[in-house]
Scaffold this motif. Structure first.
Motif, short mmCIF file in Angstrom:
data_model
loop_
_atom_site.label_atom_id
_atom_site.label_comp_id
_atom_site.label_asym_id
_atom_site.label_seq_id
_atom_site.Cartn_x
_atom_site.Cartn_y
_atom_site.Cartn_z
N ALA A 15 0.86 -1.27 -0.33
CA ALA A 15 -0.07 -0.15 -0.03
C ALA A 15 1.24 0.99 0.25
CB ALA A 15 -0.49 0.12 1.44
N THR A 176 5.77 -2.10 1.67
CA THR A 176 5.14 -2.79 2.40
C THR A 176 5.45 -3.32 4.08
OG1 THR A 176 4.22 -5.30 2.59
CG2 THR A 176 6.05 -4.80 0.94
N ASN A 201 11.09 1.68 1.39
CA ASN A 201 10.52 2.20 2.94
C ASN A 201 10.43 3.42 3.39
OD1 ASN A 201 8.12 1.68 4.64
ND2 ASN A 201 8.19 -0.09 3.87
#
Ligand code: NAD
Length: 229
Positions: A15, A176, A201
């Motif tokens: 996402a 993720t 990330n």
């Protein structure tokens, strides 16, 4: 530094790669599950008990996703695919279609697709659905459900995924949280099969099996990382 030479690349997105496009992640603050219990909107049991609430939830998600556009991270992965061709696979946990709209071709949406619905008849017809889920299947008239993998269901194409993970030499997981299995275990499978594993990330993901961590927003770090390959 010499650019690294890799032969076969597998990417896993979550996402976080769509966050800068305006689609909320599930677990970050402001995430869409804060207002809807997971047990209701993301389990087969929830659908049996509250079908209208679930259908309404996914109708809204579709409308939200259709208003969003791919961002620089989605486009950078298209470039990466152009470089590696058939030696590239993009596995996504996302159910939005932003990778496909950016131009990615070798995409495997393991958790299903928001813009498709599936009938509950024996043939399980899958049809495209732009906004509101139709009442019944246009082919066999059976009732329909979102074409989404809910908790307790098996993601799509797992055999193919494990084959790709164990034959790649570069595996990167982007945006993720590493909280949802089986996807959370992919880095371990790839690492143990000999791949170089990279995490991109906002925050480091615990649990190991990662050689490199690149911190930042996907829209900024993914294009830069792709250029190094
Ligand atoms: P998650 O919400 O559990 O985790 C999101 C991760 O993205 C976090 O680690 C966070 O630090 C990171 N992140 C947030 N913004 C970022 C940014 N701008 N750049 C880089 N990283 C960022 O989501 P998940 O790991 O994908 O797993 C949960 C489930 O969520 C999946 O099953 C997936 O199907 C579903 N989901 C999909 C969508 C979508 O289709 N866009 C949206 C929400 C949730």
């Amino acid at each position: 530094m010499e650019p690294k030479q890799f032969k076969k690349v597998v990417i896993l997105t979550g996402a976080g790669i769509s966050a800068e496009s305006g689609i909320p992640t599930f677990r970050d603050s402001g995430g869409l599950w804060e207002n809807e219990p997971v047990e209701v909107v993301a389990t087969p049991e929830g659908f049996v008990k509250h079908p209208e609430r679930v259908i309404d939830f996914y109708n809204k998600r579709r409308q939200d996703a259709l208003r969003c556009e791919p961002n620089a991270a989605h486009y950078a992965l298209v470039k990466l695919e152009e470089k590696f061709g058939d030696n590239f696979l993009l596995i996504t946990q996302n159910v939005d279609d932003l990778h496909q709209r950016a131009g990615s071709k070798r995409v495997l949406p393991m958790h299903g697709e928001l813009l498709k619905v599936r009938c509950l008849g024996a043939a399980e017809h899958v049809i495209e659905c732009k906004e509101n889920q139709p009442e019944e299947c246009p082919v066999c008239k059976a009732k329909m459900r979102p074409h989404i993998v809910w908790f307790g269901e098996i993601p799509f194409e797992m055999d193919r995924i494990y084959g790709e993970l164990t034959s790649c030499d570069l595996f990167a997981y982007i945006g993720t949280s590493g909280a949802v299995y089986p996807a959370a275990g992919f880095r371990q499978v790839a690492k143990q099969a000999g791949a170089h594993v990279v995490c991109l990330n906002l925050e480091e993901i615990s649990g190991g099996y990662t050689d490199e961590f690149i911190k930042g927003k996907a829209g900024e770090i993914v294009p830069k990382w792709v250029q190094t390959l």
